[in-house]
Design an enzyme around this catalytic site. Structure first.
Site, PDB file in Angstrom:
ATOM      1  N   HIS A 117      -6.366  -7.284  -0.278  1.00 41.28           N
ATOM      2  CA  HIS A 117      -6.526  -5.874  -0.638  1.00 41.28           C
ATOM      3  C   HIS A 117      -5.707  -5.536  -1.885  1.00 41.28           C
ATOM      4  O   HIS A 117      -4.624  -6.081  -2.094  1.00 41.28           O
ATOM      5  CB  HIS A 117      -6.077  -4.974   0.514  1.00 41.28           C
ATOM      6  CG  HIS A 117      -6.768  -5.243   1.802  1.00 41.28           C
ATOM      7  ND1 HIS A 117      -6.258  -6.091   2.772  1.00 41.28           N
ATOM      8  CD2 HIS A 117      -7.943  -4.771   2.296  1.00 41.28           C
ATOM      9  CE1 HIS A 117      -7.086  -6.132   3.797  1.00 41.28           C
ATOM     10  NE2 HIS A 117      -8.110  -5.339   3.542  1.00 41.28           N
ATOM     11  N   HIS A 128       0.817  -1.219   0.000  1.00 45.02           N
ATOM     12  CA  HIS A 128       0.000   0.000   0.000  1.00 45.02           C
ATOM     13  C   HIS A 128       0.854   1.274   0.000  1.00 45.02           C
ATOM     14  O   HIS A 128       0.301   2.381  -0.043  1.00 45.02           O
ATOM     15  CB  HIS A 128      -0.933   0.031   1.209  1.00 45.02           C
ATOM     16  CG  HIS A 128      -1.965  -1.051   1.212  1.00 45.02           C
ATOM     17  ND1 HIS A 128      -2.806  -1.289   0.139  1.00 45.02           N
ATOM     18  CD2 HIS A 128      -2.291  -1.980   2.160  1.00 45.02           C
ATOM     19  CE1 HIS A 128      -3.608  -2.312   0.429  1.00 45.02           C
ATOM     20  NE2 HIS A 128      -3.307  -2.746   1.632  1.00 45.02           N
ATOM     21  N   ASP A 132      -4.310 -13.001   3.732  1.00 45.65           N
ATOM     22  CA  ASP A 132      -5.560 -12.499   4.297  1.00 45.65           C
ATOM     23  C   ASP A 132      -6.768 -12.759   3.408  1.00 45.65           C
ATOM     24  O   ASP A 132      -7.896 -12.411   3.779  1.00 45.65           O
ATOM     25  CB  ASP A 132      -5.459 -11.014   4.634  1.00 45.65           C
ATOM     26  CG  ASP A 132      -4.814 -10.182   3.543  1.00 45.65           C
ATOM     27  OD1 ASP A 132      -4.431 -10.742   2.500  1.00 45.65           O
ATOM     28  OD2 ASP A 132      -4.674  -8.963   3.733  1.00 45.65           O
ATOM     29  N   ASP A 135      -2.932 -10.579  -2.536  1.00 47.82           N
ATOM     30  CA  ASP A 135      -3.431 -10.162  -1.228  1.00 47.82           C
ATOM     31  C   ASP A 135      -4.932  -9.887  -1.306  1.00 47.82           C
ATOM     32  O   ASP A 135      -5.476  -9.583  -2.373  1.00 47.82           O
ATOM     33  CB  ASP A 135      -2.680  -8.888  -0.812  1.00 47.82           C
ATOM     34  CG  ASP A 135      -2.924  -8.479   0.626  1.00 47.82           C
ATOM     35  OD1 ASP A 135      -2.124  -8.870   1.484  1.00 47.82           O
ATOM     36  OD2 ASP A 135      -3.910  -7.756   0.880  1.00 47.82           O
TER      37      ASP A 135
END
Length: 352
Positions: A195, A158, A282, A193
């Site tokens: 996200h 990120h 995740d 991931d």
């Protein structure tokens, strides 16, 4: 395969973050690293502590302005009367082409996208050591190792060139990809991931030498909200070199693998000389963020399909939070990857 990791990385221990306006314990804890390292060694990986590579790896993808901010902001923040224990922004600019503030408070808002990336006394050193793990894994792969696993904590995908966010400070996957460019004309980053890897996308969005591909929960109602949509294809020289594959919430193994097949087709069309896998665990059905529903055996299938590309590969740890199956999910991915790699080499790197 080696696991590249330095226990110094555990000194970063953020206190909290805001989620939907509520204060909650920060899930990006040192315990994650303990669980992942134990799983990596259980899977038979050989531990190597990364050497101190200085600022060069981070400076290859991050601005000097941002690195200077990370190096000094904690000390400067503590001089503010009644300042919080950790650096947490309380104001953000509405654009990024305006004046650069001298104030520590203003710079925190400029360089920190949200409240989930607080900066403590040890954050900068730990982020650097995490980046060194990624860079060293890339060096090993460039020197001939078929694959290496960088246990990066804090994670990185990120983080933009000059912006922290989402538990991330330095973009480890981007650092690994840039290091691989020393021996490969073209490199792909495949982000699996939960996200979207918005920082990774941002760093390479206008470049044709690094293909960025991300499979993730649809950001229309999920972090990071503003990036990760299917119509984001790159810009300028990088137009056509970014692929986002957003998935509906609670998508399980079959839906994820179908998206992965599309990703692998695009990667094959790019013909890269090396691969970075931004590995988020995740996406697991029992992860605290509860966005997707990949099973533990599903991670093995994901690893096997990726590995059948038979590309020199750096696996960079991203998300995956404390739950009973975290270690088992990593072992499943690594076992699947190694099995798939043997098949891929036998097939000459052809996709299954």
């Amino acid at each position: 395969m080696k696991v590249i990791y330095d226990e110094v990385q555990k000194r970063h221990h953020p206190g909290f973050f805001l989620t939907s306006g509520a204060r909650a314990p920060n899930p990006e804890t040192p315990a994650r690293a303990d669980m992942l390292f134990a799983a990596a060694t259980k899977a038979g990986l050989i531990h190597e502590v990364p050497p101190d590579l200085g600022l060069a790896p981070a400076a290859s993808v991050h601005t000097p302005e941002y690195l200077a901010f990370l190096a000094t902001i904690y000390t400067r923040w503590q001089r503010i009367e009644l300042a919080s224990e950790e650096v947490i922004p309380n104001i953000h600019p509405d654009r990024r082409d305006g004046a650069y503030p001298l104030s520590a408070v203003g710079q925190a808002g400029y360089h920190m996208a949200d409240t989930s990336c607080p900066i403590g006394a040890d954050t900068y050193e730990c982020a650097l050591r995490s980046a060194h793990a990624a860079a060293q894994a890339a060096r090993l792969v460039s020197a001939g190792d078929p694959a290496a696993y960088a246990l990066c904590r804090p994670p990185g995908h990120h983080a933009f060139a000059d912006l922290a966010g989402g538990f991330c400070y330095l973009n480890n996957a981007a650092i690994a990809a840039q290091a691989l460019r020393a021996t490969a004309d073209r490199v792909t980053i495949l982000d699996v991931d939960l996200h979207h890897g918005n920082g990774t996308q941002g760093i390479f969005y206008a470049r044709p030498d690094v293909l960025t591909v991300s499979i993730h929960a649809d950001p229309a109602r999920f972090y990071p909200f503003f990036w990760g949509h299917a119509d984001e294809r790159g810009r300028d020289a990088g137009l056509g070199y970014n692929l986002n594959l957003p998935l509906e919430r609670k998508t399980g193994d079959e839906g994820f693998l179908a998206a992965l097949d599309r990703a692998l087709e695009r990667i094959a069309a790019f013909a890269p000389g090396a691969l970075v896998v931004a590995l988020g665990l995740d996406a697991y059905e029992g992860d605290p963020f509860a966005g997707l529903a990949v099973t533990t055996p599903g991670f093995g299938r994901i690893g096997a399909r990726i590995a059948q590309l038979a590309l020199p590969t750096v696996i960079v740890q991203e998300g995956g939070y404390a739950c009973e199956a975290l270690g088992a999910n990593l072992v499943s991915f690594l076992d699947g990857f190694r099995a798939g790699h043997r098949v891929g080499v036998a097939l000459g790197g052809e996709r299954p």
